[in-house]
Design an enzyme around this catalytic site. Structure first.
Site, PDB file in Angstrom:
ATOM      1  N   HIS A   1     -20.595  26.034  29.565  1.00  0.00           N
ATOM      2  CA  HIS A   1     -19.712  26.548  30.620  1.00  0.00           C
ATOM      3  C   HIS A   1     -19.865  25.616  31.826  1.00  0.00           C
ATOM      4  O   HIS A   1     -20.987  25.420  32.314  1.00  0.00           O
ATOM      5  CB  HIS A   1     -20.168  27.975  30.953  1.00  0.00           C
ATOM      6  CG  HIS A   1     -19.265  28.711  31.877  1.00  0.00           C
ATOM      7  ND1 HIS A   1     -18.872  28.229  33.109  1.00  0.00           N
ATOM      8  CD2 HIS A   1     -18.684  29.939  31.760  1.00  0.00           C
ATOM      9  CE1 HIS A   1     -18.101  29.115  33.703  1.00  0.00           C
ATOM     10  NE2 HIS A   1     -17.966  30.163  32.899  1.00  0.00           N
TER      11      HIS A   1
ATOM     12  N   GLU B   1      -5.273   1.220   2.506  1.00  0.00           N
ATOM     13  CA  GLU B   1      -5.070   0.122   3.479  1.00  0.00           C
ATOM     14  C   GLU B   1      -5.227   0.605   4.906  1.00  0.00           C
ATOM     15  O   GLU B   1      -5.794  -0.089   5.750  1.00  0.00           O
ATOM     16  CB  GLU B   1      -3.690  -0.509   3.283  1.00  0.00           C
ATOM     17  CG  GLU B   1      -3.568  -1.869   3.976  1.00  0.00           C
ATOM     18  CD  GLU B   1      -3.177  -1.814   5.439  1.00  0.00           C
ATOM     19  OE1 GLU B   1      -3.332  -2.829   6.128  1.00  0.00           O
ATOM     20  OE2 GLU B   1      -2.715  -0.752   5.905  1.00  0.00           O
ATOM     21  N   GLU B   2      -4.726   1.808   5.188  1.00  0.00           N
ATOM     22  CA  GLU B   2      -4.773   2.298   6.572  1.00  0.00           C
ATOM     23  C   GLU B   2      -6.182   2.779   6.949  1.00  0.00           C
ATOM     24  O   GLU B   2      -6.401   3.228   8.068  1.00  0.00           O
ATOM     25  CB  GLU B   2      -3.765   3.448   6.774  1.00  0.00           C
ATOM     26  CG  GLU B   2      -2.313   3.065   6.513  1.00  0.00           C
ATOM     27  CD  GLU B   2      -1.732   2.095   7.563  1.00  0.00           C
ATOM     28  OE1 GLU B   2      -2.485   1.572   8.392  1.00  0.00           O
ATOM     29  OE2 GLU B   2      -0.519   1.872   7.511  1.00  0.00           O
TER      30      GLU B   2
ATOM     31  N   HIS C   1       0.830  -1.218   0.000  1.00  0.00           N
ATOM     32  CA  HIS C   1       0.000   0.000   0.000  1.00  0.00           C
ATOM     33  C   HIS C   1       0.857   1.257   0.000  1.00  0.00           C
ATOM     34  O   HIS C   1       1.943   1.280   0.590  1.00  0.00           O
ATOM     35  CB  HIS C   1      -1.021  -0.002   1.141  1.00  0.00           C
ATOM     36  CG  HIS C   1      -0.439  -0.004   2.527  1.00  0.00           C
ATOM     37  ND1 HIS C   1      -0.220   1.142   3.242  1.00  0.00           N
ATOM     38  CD2 HIS C   1      -0.054  -1.014   3.341  1.00  0.00           C
ATOM     39  CE1 HIS C   1       0.267   0.849   4.436  1.00  0.00           C
ATOM     40  NE2 HIS C   1       0.395  -0.468   4.520  1.00  0.00           N
TER      41      HIS C   1
ATOM     42  N   HIS D   1       3.133   3.446  12.501  1.00  0.00           N
ATOM     43  CA  HIS D   1       1.959   4.155  13.065  1.00  0.00           C
ATOM     44  C   HIS D   1       2.353   5.106  14.198  1.00  0.00           C
ATOM     45  O   HIS D   1       1.499   5.753  14.765  1.00  0.00           O
ATOM     46  CB  HIS D   1       0.891   3.187  13.597  1.00  0.00           C
ATOM     47  CG  HIS D   1       0.245   2.353  12.542  1.00  0.00           C
ATOM     48  ND1 HIS D   1      -1.011   1.807  12.686  1.00  0.00           N
ATOM     49  CD2 HIS D   1       0.644   1.992  11.313  1.00  0.00           C
ATOM     50  CE1 HIS D   1      -1.330   1.120  11.606  1.00  0.00           C
ATOM     51  NE2 HIS D   1      -0.325   1.221  10.751  1.00  0.00           N
TER      52      HIS D   1
ATOM     53  N   ASP E   1      -0.543   4.332   0.834  1.00  0.00           N
ATOM     54  CA  ASP E   1      -1.047   5.329   1.788  1.00  0.00           C
ATOM     55  C   ASP E   1      -0.333   5.137   3.120  1.00  0.00           C
ATOM     56  O   ASP E   1       0.303   4.103   3.351  1.00  0.00           O
ATOM     57  CB  ASP E   1      -2.567   5.208   1.973  1.00  0.00           C
ATOM     58  CG  ASP E   1      -2.991   3.862   2.563  1.00  0.00           C
ATOM     59  OD1 ASP E   1      -2.411   2.837   2.145  1.00  0.00           O
ATOM     60  OD2 ASP E   1      -3.870   3.833   3.440  1.00  0.00           O
TER      61      ASP E   1
ATOM     62  N   THR F   1     -12.573  25.570  30.587  1.00  0.00           N
ATOM     63  CA  THR F   1     -13.566  24.947  31.475  1.00  0.00           C
ATOM     64  C   THR F   1     -14.849  24.682  30.713  1.00  0.00           C
ATOM     65  O   THR F   1     -15.891  25.282  30.953  1.00  0.00           O
ATOM     66  CB  THR F   1     -13.842  25.863  32.689  1.00  0.00           C
ATOM     67  OG1 THR F   1     -14.117  27.174  32.190  1.00  0.00           O
ATOM     68  CG2 THR F   1     -12.677  25.889  33.643  1.00  0.00           C
TER      69      THR F   1
HETATM   70  N1  LIG Z   1       0.920  -2.709   8.073  1.00  0.00           N
HETATM   71  C1  LIG Z   1      -0.409  -3.134   8.153  1.00  0.00           C
HETATM   72  C2  LIG Z   1      -1.221  -2.209   9.002  1.00  0.00           C
HETATM   73  O1  LIG Z   1      -0.666  -1.320   9.615  1.00  0.00           O
HETATM   74  N2  LIG Z   1      -2.525  -2.390   9.004  1.00  0.00           N
HETATM   75  C3  LIG Z   1      -3.398  -1.575   9.774  1.00  0.00           C
HETATM   76  C4  LIG Z   1      -4.753  -1.649   9.139  1.00  0.00           C
HETATM   77  C5  LIG Z   1      -5.704  -0.620   9.697  1.00  0.00           C
HETATM   78  C6  LIG Z   1      -6.967  -0.797   9.996  1.00  0.00           C
HETATM   79  N3  LIG Z   1      -7.457   0.387  10.425  1.00  0.00           N
HETATM   80  C7  LIG Z   1      -6.519   1.247  10.362  1.00  0.00           C
HETATM   81  N4  LIG Z   1      -5.431   0.621   9.895  1.00  0.00           N
HETATM   82  C8  LIG Z   1      -3.429  -2.033  11.218  1.00  0.00           C
HETATM   83  O2  LIG Z   1      -3.733  -1.163  12.077  1.00  0.00           O
HETATM   84  O3  LIG Z   1      -3.157  -3.195  11.515  1.00  0.00           O
HETATM   85 ZN   LIG Z   2      -0.110   0.474   8.828  1.00  0.00          ZN
HETATM   86 ZN   LIG Z   3       0.980  -1.405   6.228  1.00  0.00          ZN
END
Ligand SMILES: NCC(=O)N[C@@H](Cc1c[nH]cn1)C(=O)O
Ligand SMILES: [Zn+2]
Ligand SMILES: [Zn+2]
Length: 478
Positions: A231, A167-168, A98, A448, A100, A333
Protein backbone atom coordinates in the site's frame (compact mmCIF):
# COMPACT_ATOMS: atom_id res chain seq x y z
CA UNK A 1 12.89 -18.30 -70.04
CA UNK A 2 10.85 -15.65 -68.17
CA UNK A 3 7.76 -16.78 -66.24
CA UNK A 4 4.99 -17.55 -68.78
CA UNK A 5 2.06 -15.16 -69.19
CA UNK A 6 -0.32 -17.92 -68.11
CA UNK A 7 1.42 -17.98 -64.72
CA UNK A 8 0.68 -14.27 -64.21
CA UNK A 9 -2.90 -14.78 -65.42
CA UNK A 10 -3.36 -17.74 -63.07
CA UNK A 11 -2.27 -15.64 -60.07
CA UNK A 12 -4.72 -12.86 -61.04
CA UNK A 13 -7.58 -15.30 -61.72
CA UNK A 14 -7.12 -17.08 -58.39
CA UNK A 15 -6.69 -14.00 -56.20
CA UNK A 16 -9.88 -14.69 -54.22
CA UNK A 17 -8.86 -18.27 -53.49
CA UNK A 18 -5.44 -17.08 -52.32
CA UNK A 19 -7.01 -14.47 -50.04
CA UNK A 20 -9.29 -17.16 -48.54
CA UNK A 21 -6.20 -19.27 -47.81
CA UNK A 22 -4.56 -16.25 -46.14
CA UNK A 23 -7.72 -15.77 -44.06
CA UNK A 24 -7.51 -19.41 -42.90
CA UNK A 25 -3.87 -18.91 -41.88
CA UNK A 26 -4.54 -15.62 -40.05
CA UNK A 27 -7.39 -17.30 -38.15
CA UNK A 28 -4.89 -19.54 -36.34
CA UNK A 29 -3.41 -17.38 -33.53
CA UNK A 30 0.09 -18.83 -33.73
CA UNK A 31 1.70 -16.47 -31.20
CA UNK A 32 5.06 -18.00 -30.32
CA UNK A 33 5.86 -15.64 -27.45
CA UNK A 34 2.84 -16.63 -25.36
CA UNK A 35 2.86 -20.15 -23.90
CA UNK A 36 -0.94 -20.26 -23.79
CA UNK A 37 -0.92 -20.16 -27.60
CA UNK A 38 1.60 -22.96 -28.10
CA UNK A 39 -1.10 -25.39 -29.23
CA UNK A 40 -2.12 -22.83 -31.86
CA UNK A 41 1.45 -22.55 -33.14
CA UNK A 42 1.50 -26.35 -33.51
CA UNK A 43 -1.94 -26.25 -35.20
CA UNK A 44 -0.51 -23.69 -37.64
CA UNK A 45 2.43 -26.00 -38.39
CA UNK A 46 0.04 -28.86 -39.13
CA UNK A 47 -2.14 -26.65 -41.31
CA UNK A 48 0.80 -25.37 -43.35
CA UNK A 49 2.29 -28.83 -43.65
CA UNK A 50 -0.99 -30.20 -44.96
CA UNK A 51 -1.33 -27.35 -47.51
CA UNK A 52 2.20 -28.00 -48.76
CA UNK A 53 1.54 -31.73 -49.07
CA UNK A 54 -1.65 -31.10 -51.06
CA UNK A 55 0.46 -29.04 -53.47
CA UNK A 56 2.83 -31.93 -54.03
CA UNK A 57 5.67 -30.82 -51.74
CA UNK A 58 7.45 -33.70 -50.02
CA UNK A 59 7.53 -32.48 -46.42
CA UNK A 60 8.52 -33.56 -42.95
CA UNK A 61 7.99 -32.03 -39.52
CA UNK A 62 11.15 -31.83 -37.43
CA UNK A 63 10.88 -31.90 -33.64
CA UNK A 64 13.13 -29.15 -32.22
CA UNK A 65 12.92 -30.33 -28.60
CA UNK A 66 11.82 -28.31 -25.60
CA UNK A 67 12.53 -24.90 -24.10
CA UNK A 68 11.66 -22.90 -21.01
CA UNK A 69 9.53 -19.79 -21.38
CA UNK A 70 8.19 -17.78 -18.44
CA UNK A 71 9.37 -20.53 -16.06
CA UNK A 72 7.38 -23.16 -17.96
CA UNK A 73 8.84 -26.03 -19.99
CA UNK A 74 7.23 -26.18 -23.43
CA UNK A 75 7.61 -28.26 -26.60
CA UNK A 76 9.09 -26.15 -29.37
CA UNK A 77 6.87 -25.99 -32.47
CA UNK A 78 8.25 -28.15 -35.29
CA UNK A 79 10.22 -26.88 -38.25
CA UNK A 80 8.66 -27.80 -41.59
CA UNK A 81 11.16 -28.99 -44.18
CA UNK A 82 10.05 -29.67 -47.73
CA UNK A 83 11.39 -30.48 -51.18
CA UNK A 84 9.95 -30.04 -54.64
CA UNK A 85 12.03 -31.18 -57.60
CA UNK A 86 15.37 -32.90 -57.71
CA UNK A 87 16.76 -32.20 -61.17
CA UNK A 88 20.58 -32.10 -61.18
CA UNK A 89 20.47 -29.75 -64.19
CA UNK A 90 18.53 -27.10 -62.28
CA UNK A 91 19.65 -24.68 -59.59
CA UNK A 92 18.41 -25.39 -56.08
CA UNK A 93 16.95 -22.54 -54.04
CA UNK A 94 16.19 -22.74 -50.34
CA UNK A 95 13.27 -20.62 -49.16
CA UNK A 96 12.76 -19.72 -45.51
CA UNK A 97 9.78 -18.15 -43.75
CA UNK A 98 7.98 -18.27 -40.42
CA UNK A 99 4.45 -19.27 -39.50
CA UNK A 100 4.41 -17.78 -35.98
CA UNK A 101 3.25 -14.24 -35.26
CA UNK A 102 3.61 -11.46 -32.72
CA UNK A 103 0.96 -11.19 -29.97
CA UNK A 104 -2.17 -9.18 -30.83
CA UNK A 105 -5.38 -8.36 -29.07
CA UNK A 106 -8.26 -6.02 -29.79
CA UNK A 107 -7.48 -4.20 -26.50
CA UNK A 108 -4.08 -3.13 -27.93
CA UNK A 109 -6.02 -0.75 -30.18
CA UNK A 110 -6.92 -2.89 -33.20
CA UNK A 111 -10.00 -1.66 -35.05
CA UNK A 112 -11.03 -5.26 -35.80
CA UNK A 113 -10.32 -8.75 -34.42
CA UNK A 114 -6.62 -9.34 -35.25
CA UNK A 115 -7.19 -13.02 -36.08
CA UNK A 116 -10.03 -12.44 -38.56
CA UNK A 117 -8.69 -11.31 -41.92
CA UNK A 118 -10.60 -8.22 -43.00
CA UNK A 119 -10.75 -7.61 -46.74
CA UNK A 120 -10.96 -3.83 -46.99
CA UNK A 121 -12.07 -3.55 -50.65
CA UNK A 122 -12.21 0.25 -50.56
CA UNK A 123 -8.53 0.64 -49.69
CA UNK A 124 -7.35 -2.64 -51.22
CA UNK A 125 -6.02 -3.91 -47.90
CA UNK A 126 -5.96 -7.30 -46.18
CA UNK A 127 -5.88 -6.62 -42.44
CA UNK A 128 -4.94 -9.17 -39.78
CA UNK A 129 -2.04 -10.37 -37.61
CA UNK A 130 0.54 -12.12 -39.79
CA UNK A 131 -0.88 -10.74 -43.05
CA UNK A 132 2.51 -9.22 -43.90
CA UNK A 133 4.73 -10.83 -41.19
CA UNK A 134 5.05 -13.52 -42.37
CA UNK A 135 1.99 -15.54 -43.38
CA UNK A 136 1.30 -13.49 -46.52
CA UNK A 137 4.80 -13.99 -47.97
CA UNK A 138 4.89 -17.70 -46.97
CA UNK A 139 1.55 -18.22 -48.72
CA UNK A 140 2.94 -16.30 -51.70
CA UNK A 141 5.29 -19.25 -52.23
CA UNK A 142 2.29 -21.63 -52.00
CA UNK A 143 0.47 -19.59 -54.66
CA UNK A 144 3.45 -20.07 -56.99
CA UNK A 145 3.65 -23.80 -56.27
CA UNK A 146 -0.11 -24.21 -56.78
CA UNK A 147 0.07 -22.93 -60.38
CA UNK A 148 2.75 -25.49 -61.22
CA UNK A 149 1.05 -28.34 -59.35
CA UNK A 150 -2.41 -27.78 -60.87
CA UNK A 151 -1.03 -27.43 -64.38
CA UNK A 152 1.43 -30.28 -63.98
CA UNK A 153 4.34 -27.99 -64.86
CA UNK A 154 7.69 -28.56 -63.13
CA UNK A 155 9.23 -25.61 -61.30
CA UNK A 156 12.15 -23.99 -63.16
CA UNK A 157 14.38 -24.69 -60.11
CA UNK A 158 14.54 -27.29 -57.35
CA UNK A 159 12.96 -25.94 -54.18
CA UNK A 160 13.87 -26.66 -50.58
CA UNK A 161 11.58 -25.16 -47.93
CA UNK A 162 12.34 -24.37 -44.31
CA UNK A 163 9.49 -22.84 -42.32
CA UNK A 164 9.71 -22.28 -38.56
CA UNK A 165 7.34 -21.37 -35.74
CA UNK A 166 9.64 -19.51 -33.31
CA UNK A 167 11.07 -16.61 -35.37
CA UNK A 168 9.32 -13.97 -33.28
CA UNK A 169 10.81 -15.51 -30.13
CA UNK A 170 14.46 -16.00 -31.00
CA UNK A 171 14.23 -18.95 -33.46
CA UNK A 172 15.00 -21.37 -30.64
CA UNK A 173 16.24 -24.74 -31.84
CA UNK A 174 16.57 -23.69 -35.47
CA UNK A 175 20.27 -22.78 -35.60
CA UNK A 176 21.26 -26.32 -34.57
CA UNK A 177 18.96 -27.82 -37.20
CA UNK A 178 20.31 -25.50 -39.92
CA UNK A 179 23.93 -26.35 -39.05
CA UNK A 180 23.17 -30.10 -38.96
CA UNK A 181 21.23 -30.15 -42.24
CA UNK A 182 23.81 -27.98 -44.03
CA UNK A 183 26.53 -30.62 -43.58
CA UNK A 184 27.40 -33.14 -46.28
CA UNK A 185 24.46 -35.52 -46.72
CA UNK A 186 22.12 -33.14 -44.87
CA UNK A 187 18.68 -32.03 -46.05
CA UNK A 188 19.97 -28.67 -47.35
CA UNK A 189 22.91 -30.14 -49.27
CA UNK A 190 23.07 -28.85 -52.85
CA UNK A 191 21.53 -25.46 -52.05
CA UNK A 192 22.82 -22.87 -54.55
CA UNK A 193 21.21 -19.79 -53.02
CA UNK A 194 18.64 -18.72 -50.44
CA UNK A 195 15.62 -16.42 -50.61
CA UNK A 196 13.78 -15.04 -47.58
CA UNK A 197 10.62 -12.98 -47.94
CA UNK A 198 10.14 -11.53 -44.45
CA UNK A 199 10.70 -7.79 -44.57
CA UNK A 200 9.26 -4.69 -46.22
CA UNK A 201 9.81 -2.06 -48.86
CA UNK A 202 11.25 1.19 -47.59
CA UNK A 203 8.21 3.16 -48.73
CA UNK A 204 4.80 2.45 -50.23
CA UNK A 205 5.72 2.64 -53.93
CA UNK A 206 9.16 1.17 -54.69
CA UNK A 207 9.91 -2.57 -54.54
CA UNK A 208 13.12 -3.40 -52.71
CA UNK A 209 15.84 -6.02 -52.43
CA UNK A 210 17.49 -6.17 -49.04
CA UNK A 211 21.13 -7.06 -48.40
CA UNK A 212 21.55 -6.29 -44.69
CA UNK A 213 19.79 -6.88 -41.37
CA UNK A 214 20.52 -5.53 -37.93
CA UNK A 215 21.24 -8.02 -35.17
CA UNK A 216 19.52 -8.03 -31.81
CA UNK A 217 20.36 -8.27 -28.11
CA UNK A 218 17.27 -8.52 -25.86
CA UNK A 219 17.33 -7.85 -22.09
CA UNK A 220 15.08 -8.31 -19.08
CA UNK A 221 16.15 -6.31 -16.02
CA UNK A 222 14.32 -7.12 -12.79
CA UNK A 223 14.19 -5.14 -9.54
CA UNK A 224 12.58 -6.80 -6.49
CA UNK A 225 12.49 -6.08 -2.78
CA UNK A 226 9.18 -6.22 -0.87
CA UNK A 227 7.77 -9.66 -0.06
CA UNK A 228 4.49 -8.64 -1.73
CA UNK A 229 2.79 -5.64 -3.37
CA UNK A 230 2.45 -2.82 -0.83
CA UNK A 231 0.00 0.00 0.00
CA UNK A 232 1.65 3.27 -1.06
CA UNK A 233 -0.04 5.15 1.79
CA UNK A 234 1.45 2.82 4.36
CA UNK A 235 4.85 2.27 2.74
CA UNK A 236 5.46 5.30 0.48
CA UNK A 237 8.70 7.13 1.51
CA UNK A 238 9.30 4.28 3.93
CA UNK A 239 10.87 1.58 1.71
CA UNK A 240 12.99 1.37 -1.47
CA UNK A 241 10.47 1.03 -4.31
CA UNK A 242 11.36 -1.39 -7.17
CA UNK A 243 9.45 0.63 -9.77
CA UNK A 244 11.30 3.85 -8.91
CA UNK A 245 14.63 2.04 -9.15
CA UNK A 246 13.69 0.46 -12.46
CA UNK A 247 12.54 3.75 -14.02
CA UNK A 248 15.85 5.34 -12.94
CA UNK A 249 17.77 2.47 -14.55
CA UNK A 250 15.80 2.56 -17.79
CA UNK A 251 16.38 6.32 -17.90
CA UNK A 252 20.15 5.76 -18.10
CA UNK A 253 19.99 3.76 -21.33
CA UNK A 254 19.08 6.09 -24.19
CA UNK A 255 18.36 9.77 -24.82
CA UNK A 256 15.06 10.97 -26.31
CA UNK A 257 17.12 11.72 -29.47
CA UNK A 258 18.05 8.03 -29.75
CA UNK A 259 21.70 8.27 -28.63
CA UNK A 260 22.67 5.16 -26.72
CA UNK A 261 24.10 6.01 -23.29
CA UNK A 262 25.59 2.59 -22.51
CA UNK A 263 29.32 3.42 -22.75
CA UNK A 264 31.05 1.86 -25.75
CA UNK A 265 27.95 0.84 -27.74
CA UNK A 266 27.60 3.78 -30.18
CA UNK A 267 31.41 4.21 -30.33
CA UNK A 268 31.88 0.72 -31.74
CA UNK A 269 30.42 1.71 -35.10
CA UNK A 270 32.68 3.55 -37.59
CA UNK A 271 31.21 6.71 -39.19
CA UNK A 272 30.06 6.54 -42.84
CA UNK A 273 32.19 7.99 -45.64
CA UNK A 274 30.75 10.27 -48.32
CA UNK A 275 30.22 7.33 -50.75
CA UNK A 276 28.08 5.51 -48.23
CA UNK A 277 26.04 8.64 -47.46
CA UNK A 278 25.41 9.00 -51.21
CA UNK A 279 23.76 5.54 -51.22
CA UNK A 280 21.21 6.68 -48.62
CA UNK A 281 20.69 10.02 -50.38
CA UNK A 282 19.83 8.09 -53.57
CA UNK A 283 17.09 5.94 -52.04
CA UNK A 284 13.46 6.72 -52.83
CA UNK A 285 12.49 7.83 -49.36
CA UNK A 286 11.27 10.92 -47.56
CA UNK A 287 10.50 12.07 -44.03
CA UNK A 288 6.82 11.88 -45.05
CA UNK A 289 7.32 8.11 -45.70
CA UNK A 290 8.62 7.41 -42.19
CA UNK A 291 6.02 9.66 -40.58
CA UNK A 292 3.25 8.12 -42.68
CA UNK A 293 4.34 4.63 -41.64
CA UNK A 294 4.69 5.68 -37.98
CA UNK A 295 1.29 7.40 -38.01
CA UNK A 296 2.69 10.61 -36.46
CA UNK A 297 4.97 13.55 -37.23
CA UNK A 298 7.73 12.28 -34.95
CA UNK A 299 10.88 11.68 -37.06
CA UNK A 300 14.08 12.24 -35.06
CA UNK A 301 15.48 14.48 -37.81
CA UNK A 302 14.30 16.36 -40.87
CA UNK A 303 17.35 15.06 -42.75
CA UNK A 304 16.41 11.97 -44.80
CA UNK A 305 19.99 10.60 -44.77
CA UNK A 306 20.22 10.87 -40.97
CA UNK A 307 16.88 9.09 -40.56
CA UNK A 308 17.83 6.32 -43.00
CA UNK A 309 21.20 5.79 -41.31
CA UNK A 310 19.43 5.59 -37.93
CA UNK A 311 17.36 2.73 -39.29
CA UNK A 312 19.92 0.91 -41.41
CA UNK A 313 23.51 1.45 -40.30
CA UNK A 314 23.48 2.56 -36.63
CA UNK A 315 22.43 0.59 -33.55
CA UNK A 316 19.23 1.58 -31.73
CA UNK A 317 17.99 0.96 -28.20
CA UNK A 318 14.25 0.62 -27.57
CA UNK A 319 12.41 0.15 -24.28
CA UNK A 320 9.51 -2.25 -24.79
CA UNK A 321 7.62 -2.65 -21.54
CA UNK A 322 7.48 -3.33 -17.82
CA UNK A 323 6.24 -6.65 -16.52
CA UNK A 324 4.68 -6.62 -13.05
CA UNK A 325 3.68 -2.95 -13.14
CA UNK A 326 0.13 -1.74 -12.59
CA UNK A 327 -1.27 -0.81 -15.98
CA UNK A 328 -5.06 -1.19 -15.73
CA UNK A 329 -7.81 1.39 -15.64
CA UNK A 330 -8.43 3.27 -12.41
CA UNK A 331 -6.03 4.60 -9.81
CA UNK A 332 -4.69 1.62 -7.85
CA UNK A 333 -2.28 2.97 -5.20
CA UNK A 334 0.10 0.05 -5.20
CA UNK A 335 3.87 -0.30 -4.83
CA UNK A 336 4.63 -3.30 -7.11
CA UNK A 337 6.92 -5.81 -5.38
CA UNK A 338 8.81 -6.98 -8.44
CA UNK A 339 9.08 -5.32 -11.84
CA UNK A 340 10.98 -6.30 -14.97
CA UNK A 341 11.91 -3.82 -17.68
CA UNK A 342 12.35 -5.17 -21.19
CA UNK A 343 14.56 -3.48 -23.75
CA UNK A 344 16.60 -4.44 -26.76
CA UNK A 345 19.45 -3.12 -28.86
CA UNK A 346 19.46 -3.54 -32.65
CA UNK A 347 23.06 -4.30 -33.60
CA UNK A 348 25.17 -3.44 -36.64
CA UNK A 349 28.62 -4.71 -37.64
CA UNK A 350 30.95 -5.20 -35.76
CA UNK A 351 28.50 -5.54 -32.85
CA UNK A 352 27.35 -8.96 -31.66
CA UNK A 353 25.42 -10.04 -28.55
CA UNK A 354 28.75 -11.39 -27.20
CA UNK A 355 30.57 -8.07 -27.35
CA UNK A 356 27.53 -5.96 -26.34
CA UNK A 357 26.21 -7.99 -23.36
CA UNK A 358 29.18 -7.25 -21.03
CA UNK A 359 28.87 -3.50 -21.75
CA UNK A 360 25.15 -3.49 -20.92
CA UNK A 361 25.50 -5.60 -17.79
CA UNK A 362 28.41 -3.52 -16.47
CA UNK A 363 26.51 -0.29 -17.14
CA UNK A 364 23.33 -1.48 -15.37
CA UNK A 365 25.22 -2.79 -12.35
CA UNK A 366 27.11 0.51 -11.93
CA UNK A 367 23.93 2.56 -12.44
CA UNK A 368 22.10 0.43 -9.86
CA UNK A 369 24.94 0.77 -7.35
CA UNK A 370 24.68 4.58 -7.69
CA UNK A 371 21.00 4.43 -6.63
CA UNK A 372 21.97 3.20 -3.15
CA UNK A 373 18.91 0.95 -3.13
CA UNK A 374 18.48 -2.10 -0.89
CA UNK A 375 16.37 -3.82 -3.54
CA UNK A 376 17.83 -6.68 -5.59
CA UNK A 377 18.80 -6.41 -9.25
CA UNK A 378 18.77 -9.26 -11.78
CA UNK A 379 19.83 -8.86 -15.41
CA UNK A 380 18.95 -11.46 -18.04
CA UNK A 381 20.41 -11.33 -21.54
CA UNK A 382 17.60 -13.11 -23.39
CA UNK A 383 17.61 -14.00 -27.08
CA UNK A 384 19.78 -12.33 -29.67
CA UNK A 385 21.41 -12.58 -33.05
CA UNK A 386 24.27 -11.11 -35.06
CA UNK A 387 23.82 -8.58 -37.88
CA UNK A 388 24.08 -9.79 -41.47
CA UNK A 389 25.23 -8.34 -44.81
CA UNK A 390 25.31 -9.93 -48.27
CA UNK A 391 26.89 -9.20 -51.64
CA UNK A 392 24.13 -7.56 -53.68
CA UNK A 393 26.13 -7.89 -56.92
CA UNK A 394 25.59 -11.68 -56.77
CA UNK A 395 23.55 -13.50 -59.49
CA UNK A 396 20.87 -14.26 -56.87
CA UNK A 397 20.21 -10.50 -56.62
CA UNK A 398 20.48 -10.11 -60.39
CA UNK A 399 17.64 -12.63 -60.82
CA UNK A 400 15.50 -10.72 -58.32
CA UNK A 401 16.28 -7.38 -60.02
CA UNK A 402 15.14 -8.78 -63.37
CA UNK A 403 11.98 -10.25 -61.82
CA UNK A 404 11.16 -6.92 -60.16
CA UNK A 405 11.51 -5.13 -63.49
CA UNK A 406 9.20 -7.68 -65.15
CA UNK A 407 6.48 -7.58 -62.47
CA UNK A 408 6.61 -3.94 -61.35
CA UNK A 409 8.29 -2.32 -64.34
CA UNK A 410 10.58 -0.58 -61.83
CA UNK A 411 14.14 -0.98 -60.60
CA UNK A 412 14.17 -2.03 -56.94
CA UNK A 413 15.65 0.01 -54.08
CA UNK A 414 18.66 -1.74 -52.54
CA UNK A 415 18.13 -1.53 -48.80
CA UNK A 416 19.44 -2.61 -45.41
CA UNK A 417 16.64 -3.56 -43.00
CA UNK A 418 16.40 -2.23 -39.46
CA UNK A 419 14.81 -5.45 -38.15
CA UNK A 420 16.41 -8.80 -37.45
CA UNK A 421 16.06 -12.35 -38.77
CA UNK A 422 18.90 -14.04 -36.87
CA UNK A 423 18.76 -17.34 -38.78
CA UNK A 424 19.76 -15.47 -41.98
CA UNK A 425 23.39 -15.34 -40.88
CA UNK A 426 23.26 -18.97 -39.71
CA UNK A 427 22.10 -20.05 -43.19
CA UNK A 428 24.72 -17.89 -44.91
CA UNK A 429 27.56 -19.22 -42.75
CA UNK A 430 26.47 -22.87 -42.61
CA UNK A 431 25.80 -23.22 -46.35
CA UNK A 432 28.30 -20.64 -47.63
CA UNK A 433 25.84 -19.40 -50.27
CA UNK A 434 24.31 -16.03 -51.06
CA UNK A 435 21.12 -14.99 -49.23
CA UNK A 436 18.61 -12.58 -50.76
CA UNK A 437 15.83 -10.83 -48.85
CA UNK A 438 12.92 -10.26 -51.23
CA UNK A 439 10.20 -8.30 -49.43
CA UNK A 440 6.53 -8.54 -50.39
CA UNK A 441 4.88 -5.87 -48.21
CA UNK A 442 5.13 -2.08 -47.96
CA UNK A 443 6.85 0.11 -45.37
CA UNK A 444 3.53 1.13 -43.81
CA UNK A 445 2.21 -2.42 -43.25
CA UNK A 446 2.44 -2.13 -39.47
CA UNK A 447 4.19 -5.45 -38.77
CA UNK A 448 4.24 -6.09 -34.99
CA UNK A 449 1.77 -3.23 -34.62
CA UNK A 450 -2.00 -2.75 -34.49
CA UNK A 451 -4.04 -3.14 -37.70
CA UNK A 452 -1.20 -5.02 -39.48
CA UNK A 453 -2.06 -5.27 -43.19
CA UNK A 454 -0.75 -6.30 -46.55
CA UNK A 455 -2.08 -4.52 -49.61
CA UNK A 456 -3.98 -6.89 -51.88
CA UNK A 457 -1.82 -5.73 -54.79
CA UNK A 458 1.36 -6.54 -52.86
CA UNK A 459 0.05 -10.02 -52.02
CA UNK A 460 -0.89 -10.71 -55.63
CA UNK A 461 1.96 -8.91 -57.43
CA UNK A 462 4.31 -10.21 -54.73
CA UNK A 463 3.26 -13.79 -55.54
CA UNK A 464 4.05 -13.07 -59.18
CA UNK A 465 7.40 -11.63 -58.11
CA UNK A 466 8.35 -14.79 -56.19
CA UNK A 467 7.41 -16.96 -59.17
CA UNK A 468 9.13 -14.71 -61.67
CA UNK A 469 12.28 -14.71 -59.49
CA UNK A 470 12.42 -18.54 -59.76
CA UNK A 471 12.28 -18.32 -63.58
CA UNK A 472 14.98 -15.62 -63.67
CA UNK A 473 17.13 -17.68 -61.29
CA UNK A 474 16.94 -20.59 -63.70
CA UNK A 475 18.22 -18.30 -66.49
CA UNK A 476 20.86 -16.20 -64.78
CA UNK A 477 24.52 -17.24 -65.22
CA UNK A 478 26.30 -18.37 -62.08
N1 LIG B 1 10.09 -9.99 -39.86
C1 LIG B 1 11.22 -10.26 -39.08
C2 LIG B 1 11.00 -9.86 -37.65
O1 LIG B 1 9.99 -9.26 -37.35
N2 LIG B 1 11.92 -10.24 -36.79
C3 LIG B 1 11.82 -9.92 -35.40
C4 LIG B 1 12.64 -10.93 -34.66
C5 LIG B 1 12.41 -10.87 -33.17
C6 LIG B 1 13.31 -10.95 -32.22
N3 LIG B 1 12.67 -10.89 -31.04
C7 LIG B 1 11.42 -10.80 -31.27
N4 LIG B 1 11.26 -10.79 -32.59
C8 LIG B 1 12.29 -8.51 -35.14
O2 LIG B 1 11.82 -7.94 -34.12
O3 LIG B 1 13.08 -7.96 -35.91
ZN1 LIG C 1 8.18 -10.11 -37.01
ZN1 LIG D 1 8.90 -11.91 -39.79
Amino acid sequence: MPAPDKFFKYIDDNADTFIKRLAAAVAIPSVSGDGTHRKDVVAMANWLNSELKQLGVDTKLVDLGKHVMDEQELDLPPAILGKLGNDPNKKTVLIYGHYDVQPASKSDGWDTDPFTLVVDEKNGRLIGRGSTDDKGPVLGWLNVIQYHHQNNIPLPVNLICCFEGMEESGSEGLDDLVRKESKKGGYFEGTDCICISDNYWLNTRTPALTYGLRGLAYYKVTVAGPGRDLHSGTFGRTVHEPMTDLISLLGTLVTPQGDILVPGVDDMVPPPDEDEKAIYAGLDYSIADIEGAAGGQIALSSDKVAVLMGRMRYPSLSIHGIEGAFYGAGGKTVIPAKVSGKFSIRLVPPQTPDNINPLVIDHLEKAFAKLGSKNKLNIEAAHGGKPWMADHRHWNYEAAKRATKIVYNQDPDLTREGGSIPVTLTFAEALGVNVLLLPMGRGDDGAHSTNEKIDKSNFIQGSKLLGSYLYELADVSK
